[in-house]
Design an enzyme around this catalytic site. Sequence first.
Site, short mmCIF file in Angstrom:
data_model
loop_
_atom_site.label_atom_id
_atom_site.label_comp_id
_atom_site.label_asym_id
_atom_site.label_seq_id
_atom_site.Cartn_x
_atom_site.Cartn_y
_atom_site.Cartn_z
N THR A 77 -1.62 -7.12 8.95
CA THR A 77 -1.28 -8.44 8.38
C THR A 77 -0.16 -8.30 7.36
O THR A 77 0.80 -9.06 7.37
CB THR A 77 -2.53 -9.06 7.71
OG1 THR A 77 -3.54 -9.23 8.69
CG2 THR A 77 -2.20 -10.40 7.08
N LEU A 161 -8.66 -13.82 4.27
CA LEU A 161 -9.62 -12.87 3.69
C LEU A 161 -10.25 -13.42 2.42
O LEU A 161 -11.46 -13.29 2.21
CB LEU A 161 -8.93 -11.53 3.43
CG LEU A 161 -8.46 -10.82 4.69
CD1 LEU A 161 -7.62 -9.58 4.35
CD2 LEU A 161 -9.65 -10.44 5.56
N ALA A 235 -6.12 -5.42 -1.17
CA ALA A 235 -4.93 -6.06 -0.58
C ALA A 235 -3.77 -5.06 -0.50
O ALA A 235 -3.54 -4.46 0.55
CB ALA A 235 -4.57 -7.30 -1.37
N ARG A 236 -3.06 -4.86 -1.61
CA ARG A 236 -1.97 -3.90 -1.63
C ARG A 236 -1.89 -3.22 -2.99
O ARG A 236 -2.08 -3.85 -4.04
CB ARG A 236 -0.62 -4.59 -1.36
CG ARG A 236 -0.34 -4.88 0.11
CD ARG A 236 -0.18 -3.60 0.94
NE ARG A 236 0.06 -3.86 2.35
CZ ARG A 236 -0.89 -3.97 3.29
NH1 ARG A 236 -2.16 -3.86 2.96
NH2 ARG A 236 -0.57 -4.18 4.55
N ASP A 260 -9.02 -0.22 -2.53
CA ASP A 260 -8.88 0.36 -1.19
C ASP A 260 -7.44 0.78 -0.94
O ASP A 260 -7.14 1.35 0.12
CB ASP A 260 -9.30 -0.70 -0.15
CG ASP A 260 -9.28 -0.17 1.27
OD1 ASP A 260 -9.88 0.88 1.51
OD2 ASP A 260 -8.63 -0.80 2.14
N GLU A 265 1.01 5.54 -0.11
CA GLU A 265 -0.07 5.97 0.78
C GLU A 265 0.48 6.82 1.91
O GLU A 265 1.44 6.38 2.56
CB GLU A 265 -0.80 4.74 1.34
CG GLU A 265 -1.50 3.93 0.26
CD GLU A 265 -2.09 2.61 0.78
OE1 GLU A 265 -1.69 2.16 1.88
OE2 GLU A 265 -2.93 2.04 0.08
N HIS A 286 -7.78 3.15 2.03
CA HIS A 286 -7.21 2.07 2.87
C HIS A 286 -7.97 1.99 4.20
O HIS A 286 -7.36 1.92 5.27
CB HIS A 286 -5.70 2.27 3.09
CG HIS A 286 -5.00 0.97 3.39
ND1 HIS A 286 -3.74 0.66 2.96
CD2 HIS A 286 -5.41 -0.12 4.11
CE1 HIS A 286 -3.39 -0.55 3.38
NE2 HIS A 286 -4.40 -1.04 4.09
N ALA A 288 -10.49 -0.34 4.65
CA ALA A 288 -11.20 -1.63 4.73
C ALA A 288 -11.08 -2.29 6.10
O ALA A 288 -11.97 -2.99 6.54
CB ALA A 288 -10.69 -2.57 3.64
N TRP A 289 -9.96 -2.08 6.77
CA TRP A 289 -9.67 -2.79 8.03
C TRP A 289 -10.18 -2.07 9.27
O TRP A 289 -10.11 -2.60 10.38
CB TRP A 289 -8.15 -2.91 8.19
CG TRP A 289 -7.48 -1.56 8.36
CD1 TRP A 289 -7.44 -0.55 7.43
CD2 TRP A 289 -6.83 -1.06 9.53
NE1 TRP A 289 -6.77 0.54 7.95
CE2 TRP A 289 -6.38 0.25 9.23
CE3 TRP A 289 -6.55 -1.59 10.80
CZ2 TRP A 289 -5.70 1.05 10.14
CZ3 TRP A 289 -5.86 -0.80 11.71
CH2 TRP A 289 -5.45 0.51 11.38
#
Length: 319
Positions: A77, A161, A235-236, A260, A265, A286, A288-289
Site C-alpha cells: 500500500t 487500516l 505504518a512507516r 513494526d 529497513e 515489518h 504486520a502485513w
Amino acid sequence: MSSRAVFLDLSPLEQGDLDLTPLHSAFSELVCHEQSTADQIVERLQGAQVAIVNKVALNADTLAACPDLKLILVSATGVNNIDLQAAGERGIVVCNCQAYGTPTVAQHTLMLLLALATRLPDYQAAVARGRWQESGQFCLLDFPIVELEGKTLGLLGHGELGSAVSRLAEAFGMRVLVGNLPGRPRRPERLDLDDLLPQVDALTLHCPLTEQTRNLIGAHELQLMKPNAFLINAARGGLVDEQALADALRRGHLGGAATDVLTSEPPRDDNPLLAPDLPRLIITPHSAWGSREARQRIVGQLAENAAAFFAGAPIRQVN
Ligand SMILES: NC(=O)C1=CN([C@@H]2O[C@H](COP(=O)(O)OP(=O)(O)OC[C@H]3O[C@@H](n4cnc5c(N)ncnc54)[C@H](O)[C@@H]3O)[C@@H](O)[C@H]2O)C=CC1
Ligand SMILES: O=C(O)C(=O)CO
C-alpha cells in the site's frame, strides 16, 4: 503493447507458500529477482515496460534511465519509495495494492496494543528467568497492567487500516478520537494534534509517509502525550523521530511504545530504537502485513492492476 515485466524484490512477498500463476499470466514475460541493490535496478529494468516493486526505491534518476517503463506496480500500500511526481512527468502510471491485508495488519496493531497494556514481553521474560517459581505465591504481578476498556485511543490516519483498528478498539470498550493530519484538509470533527495528544491513553499511526508527515511524532508531540500513554506505529518508520522516542522511553515519559517499522529497513545496528537499554519498547520486523492470505491477495491485485492498465483503464492508480 508488449508486456515485459521485472519484479525487483519478490522475496518478501513469496515465502514458498503462494500461487503466482495469476502474476505470470498477466505478462508476456515476467522476470523475478529475489532482491535488487540500488546499482542493479537500472540494468535490470532495461527493455521492461513494467516494474514491480515492494520496497525498492525508484527515484527520478532511476526513472530517467528506464525509457521503456510505462507502469510501476507496487506490491504494497505504501508508495513512499516511488517518486510519484517524476513518474507522472514521464507518463508512467503507478498503481499500488489496497485493503489486501486489513484483518492481518489490524490484528497486529491490536496485538501490539494488548502486549503493551498487559506487559506481555516483561512477563514472558520474567517467567523465562524463573521469577514465577521464586515468587512464593500463585501469580506474579511485577509489572502494572492497564485495562483498555474506558481508555481513549487516538488515531492518525483513518483510512482502511485506521478504520479497522478503530472497530477492534471499540470492541474492547475504548473511546476513539481521530486527528487531523498535515497535508490533508482540516476536518472539524477531527482534533488538531495539539488537542488530541494530551487526551489519549494510546496513539496509533495509520497514515502514509510523505514530506508533510515525516517526523509527525517528535519530541514536542511526545511531550504533549500523557506520561503513561502508549505509542504504536505500524505504518512507516519515518513518521516518528526515533531518537526523540528513545529519549522519551529512557526518561520514563511514555507507558511504552511498539513499532513494526523503522526509518531504514533492514535497520542498521546504530538505530536509536535498537539500543539494548530501552525499556517498554516492542519491535516487530515489518511483519504486520505478512499472513499468507494477505500476500496472496497482493498477487491477485498485481495481476488485476496489470490487466486494467493494458485494457486502457488503470485501477488503484496513485499518481
Ligand atoms: N506495517 C505494515 O505491514 C503495513 C503498513 N502500511 C502502511 O499503512 C499506511 C496506511 O494504509 P491504509 O490505511 O491501507 O491506507 P489508506 O489510504 O486507506 O489510509 C490512509 C489514511 O491516511 C490519510 N492520508 C492519505 N494521504 C495522506 C497524505 N498525503 N498526508 C497525510 N495523510 C494522508 C488518509 O486520509 C487516510 O486516513 C500505508 O500508507 C502504509 O504506509 C500498510 C500496510 C501494511
Ligand atoms: O503494504 C505496505 O505498505 C507494507 O508496508 C507491506 O509491504
